[in-house]
Design a protein around this motif. Structure first.
Motif, PDB file in Angstrom:
ATOM      1  N   ASP A 203     -24.891  -7.811  17.919  1.00  0.00           N
ATOM      2  CA  ASP A 203     -25.408  -9.062  18.470  1.00  0.00           C
ATOM      3  C   ASP A 203     -24.335  -9.898  19.143  1.00  0.00           C
ATOM      4  O   ASP A 203     -24.607 -10.991  19.644  1.00  0.00           O
ATOM      5  CB  ASP A 203     -26.088  -9.887  17.377  1.00  0.00           C
ATOM      6  N   GLY A 204     -23.089  -9.398  19.150  1.00  0.00           N
ATOM      7  CA  GLY A 204     -22.001 -10.134  19.777  1.00  0.00           C
ATOM      8  C   GLY A 204     -21.360 -11.170  18.880  1.00  0.00           C
ATOM      9  O   GLY A 204     -20.382 -11.817  19.266  1.00  0.00           O
ATOM     10  N   GLU A 205     -21.889 -11.335  17.666  1.00  0.00           N
ATOM     11  CA  GLU A 205     -21.351 -12.315  16.735  1.00  0.00           C
ATOM     12  C   GLU A 205     -20.158 -11.749  15.962  1.00  0.00           C
ATOM     13  O   GLU A 205     -20.105 -10.554  15.664  1.00  0.00           O
ATOM     14  CB  GLU A 205     -22.432 -12.768  15.759  1.00  0.00           C
ATOM     15  N   GLU A 206     -19.219 -12.646  15.624  1.00  0.00           N
ATOM     16  CA  GLU A 206     -18.032 -12.239  14.887  1.00  0.00           C
ATOM     17  C   GLU A 206     -18.384 -11.928  13.432  1.00  0.00           C
ATOM     18  O   GLU A 206     -19.224 -12.598  12.818  1.00  0.00           O
ATOM     19  CB  GLU A 206     -16.985 -13.352  14.935  1.00  0.00           C
ATOM     20  N   VAL A 207     -17.762 -10.872  12.900  1.00  0.00           N
ATOM     21  CA  VAL A 207     -17.939 -10.482  11.501  1.00  0.00           C
ATOM     22  C   VAL A 207     -16.649 -10.824  10.754  1.00  0.00           C
ATOM     23  O   VAL A 207     -15.563 -10.461  11.200  1.00  0.00           O
ATOM     24  CB  VAL A 207     -18.233  -8.980  11.364  1.00  0.00           C
ATOM     25  N   SER A 208     -16.754 -11.515   9.641  1.00  0.00           N
ATOM     26  CA  SER A 208     -15.566 -11.874   8.875  1.00  0.00           C
ATOM     27  C   SER A 208     -14.923 -10.627   8.285  1.00  0.00           C
ATOM     28  O   SER A 208     -15.611  -9.784   7.686  1.00  0.00           O
ATOM     29  CB  SER A 208     -15.940 -12.839   7.749  1.00  0.00           C
TER      30      SER A 208
ATOM     31  N   LYS B 111     -16.766  -7.516  16.083  1.00  0.00           N
ATOM     32  CA  LYS B 111     -17.999  -8.027  16.671  1.00  0.00           C
ATOM     33  C   LYS B 111     -19.110  -7.016  16.474  1.00  0.00           C
ATOM     34  O   LYS B 111     -18.930  -5.826  16.718  1.00  0.00           O
ATOM     35  CB  LYS B 111     -17.814  -8.317  18.164  1.00  0.00           C
TER      36      LYS B 111
ATOM     37  N   ARG C 229     -24.973  -3.917  11.625  1.00  0.00           N
ATOM     38  CA  ARG C 229     -24.193  -4.566  12.682  1.00  0.00           C
ATOM     39  C   ARG C 229     -23.741  -3.564  13.748  1.00  0.00           C
ATOM     40  O   ARG C 229     -23.078  -3.946  14.702  1.00  0.00           O
ATOM     41  CB  ARG C 229     -22.948  -5.250  12.080  1.00  0.00           C
TER      42      ARG C 229
ATOM     43  N   LEU D 129      -9.817 -14.634  16.120  1.00  0.00           N
ATOM     44  CA  LEU D 129     -11.035 -14.812  16.901  1.00  0.00           C
ATOM     45  C   LEU D 129     -10.766 -14.914  18.393  1.00  0.00           C
ATOM     46  O   LEU D 129     -11.685 -14.999  19.183  1.00  0.00           O
ATOM     47  CB  LEU D 129     -11.772 -16.081  16.441  1.00  0.00           C
TER      48      LEU D 129
END
Length: 586
Positions: free
Chosen positions: A522-527, A519, A454, A570
């Protein structure tokens, strides 16, 4: 920049010196990692620049702020652009070409200066430190000017040094780096040439050869914040990202200068977050700067890293009793260094050889030593200085006092010397007398290995949905704990700020309101639940305010810690307003 993981630690300490050779030698395969190294021909020594040095005082010319150099224009500016352009035009097989020197850092993971891959070293990393050839090229260009211009241009070339970009004082791309073309006074007359600060165009027909499977291989040039419609360099998007990070850039730099007084502390976290932010914000996540294997090809790279070199040199001048590290650590490995090598200040900085005067003969061959952190500890060794560094002949404490005053002026709540205005950097820049005070920060920490796949990634702190600070992690190193402290006592609460509350109320508020967001590349949120090492701690440090323009606050060493329960947030709502030219955050 972390020294605990690899030789990348010296990327900021090595002063990007000019090699004084114009013809690269031919070398046999490299010997193992031991230093010195055996070469059958004269290598390219990294000895710095000897031109332009004052014959009376011995003072070398200064590396200048790119914005000031651009605004002044004239012979030195024209020579800088022409020299950089010619270096980019050199055949990429030439070891002194822009391509070859940039390739030392990462891709294409090949030998340089006769130093190649060794057994036990990772094959997917470069050497990491950087070198630059500039002045010799400028002197050669200056020699071609007609007689009426020759004296002016020769003098300008001899005192030319690689400029820096002070993003902590002016969080925007250098204007000169945003122009597609540049008008210069060349030896043959006035010309318009492609701007070498705007992009580097690869000469290879297939860039992907030796460059992995990155999406960057699809472009014939370096890119910044590309977007649809064929736009490869979007300066507006770069500047938007930099402005949103302005508080982190200026505030964290000032915080390091005033609060971090040990070399280990400075080198392990210190300027790293601001350094990483520039890599991701200047070129966006999809740009050349964001990928460590590619970043050195981006023309902003040298300007950026020269500024990091400058900040470290200033820090070393202030904390002169602790200006170098004395500990040891295991390396994660570099192209010419096996993993688990014990690294000290005397470890070889491959592939950079010292001056020929450091060589001894061994039969018919020449035994040459590599530079070490100790041999590059002082920038003056390489024939340059910075505007903020005082005369070396002055007493150490006098020099430290002068640099402290410069730091307060540049990164405190005052205008910079090139007309830029910094944001308010908080209570540490405020003078006062009396009892000790509380300095509140929220510290983040994470094990990089838990974000494998990531990286690069950003760990952000939020209060009620608004970002208050972030920790930026690049693609390398891939392991090791990263930390970042975010000053928070100017956070607004009701009609006041946190510093107006009592200790119990501050702790309660932060433990209740602070949230974390991660983040990935890829710009996606990571838990946060998938990152067990993630830690957030509220810190209270006691200090006495600074008393004059050339002093710093004094911390008494008393630190109280309160862990914060992990909570996902978020929301991202970074806002800013411009008032009287000062960036303020709300």
């Amino acid at each position: 920049m972390r020294r605990t993981a690899s030789l990348c630690m010296v990327a900021v300490a090595l002063p990007w010196a000019a090699a004084q050779s114009t013809t690269p030698a031919s070398f046999p395969p490299s010997s193992p990692s031991s230093s010195p190294a055996l070469a059958s021909a004269t290598p390219i020594p990294v000895i710095g620049v000897r031109t332009g040095i004052d014959k009376v005082t011995g003072k070398p010319p200064a590396r200048l702020n790119i914005n000031g150099l651009w605004a002044k224009g004239g012979a030195q500016w024209h020579l800088y652009i022409l020299a950089l352009s010619e270096l980019q035009a050199l055949n990429e097989t030439n070891e002194l070409s822009y391509f070859a020197v940039a390739g030392i850092h990462g891709y294409p993971h090949s030998a340089w200066n006769g130093v190649g891959h060794v057994d036990g070293a990772p094959s997917n990393r470069g050497f990491c430190p950087h070198g630059q050839i500039l002045v010799a090229r400028a002197v050669d260009i200056a020699s071609r000017y007609p007689p009426d211009l020759l004296p002016e241009y020769m003098a300008a070339a001899e005192s030319l040094r690689q400029p820096y970009w002070d993003w902590a004082m002016n969080p925007a791309l250098p204007v000169a780096a945003t122009r597609l073309n540049m008008t210069v006074q060349a030896p043959e007359g006035r010309r318009v040439i492609p701007n070498p600060l705007y992009t580097y165009k690869f000469q290879r027909l297939k860039v992907e050869e030796g460059f992995g499977d990155s999406a960057l291989t699809h472009y014939p040039q370096t890119i910044r914040c590309s977007r649809s419609g064929g736009v490869l360099n979007d300066a507006n998007e770069s500047n938007e990202g930099l402005l949103l990070a302005a508080r982190d850039l200026t505030g964290s730099v000032y915080d390091v200068f005033t609060r971090v007084n040990t070399y280990d502390g400075m080198s392990s976290s210190s300027f790293e977050n601001a350094h990483n932010l520039i890599h991701l914000r200047a070129g966006c996540n999809n740009g050349t700067m964001a990928d460590i294997n590619w970043s050195a090809f981006e023309p902003l790279f040298m300007l950026h890293h020269c500024n990091v070199d400058r900040l470290v040199a200033m820090w070393q001048t202030i904390y002169y009793n602790n200006s170098m590290f004395t500990s040891s650590a295991l390396s994660g490995g570099q192209f010419g260094t096996p993993a688990n090598t014990v690294i000290t200040a005397d470890s070889p900085l491959k592939p950079f050889f010292r001056a020929p005067s450091a060589a001894t003969t061994n039969g018919n061959s020449t035994l040459l030593e590599f530079h070490t952190s100790n041999t590059v500890a002082n920038v003056s060794v390489f024939g340059y200085t910075y505007p903020e560094l005082p005369d070396w002949s002055l007493p150490a404490e006098t020099r430290a006092e002068q640099v402290r005053a410069k730091v307060n002026a540049l990164y405190g709540d005052m205008a910079g010397d090139d007309g830029a205005t910094t944001l308010e950097t908080g209570p540490l820049n405020r003078m006062g007398k009396g009892t000790t005070r509380d300095y509140w920060v929220v510290e983040m920490s994470v094990e990089r290995g838990e974000l494998a796949g990531r990286l690069p990634a950003t760990v952000s702190l939020f209060i009620r949905g608004e970002s208050i600070g972030r920790m930026t992690l690049l693609g390398m190193p891939c392991e090791g704990v990263a930390r970042e402290s975010v000053p928070v006592q100017d956070i607004r609460v009701g009609n006041g700020t946190l510093k107006d509350l009592d200790r119990e109320s501050v702790v309660g508020y932060l433990k209740r309101e602070v949230g974390v967001g991660i983040k990935g590349a890829d710009g996606e949120e990571v838990s946060v639940g998938n990152v067990p090492s993630l830690g957030v701690v509220v810190l209270d440090m006691e200090y006495a305010p600074r008393t004059n323009l050339s002093s710093f606050p004094v911390f008494n060493g008393k630190v109280t810690r309160w862990p914060v329960e992990m909570r996902q947030d978020l929301g991202v709502n970074e806002t800013r307003s411009l008032r009287r030219g000062v960036v303020r955050w709300k």
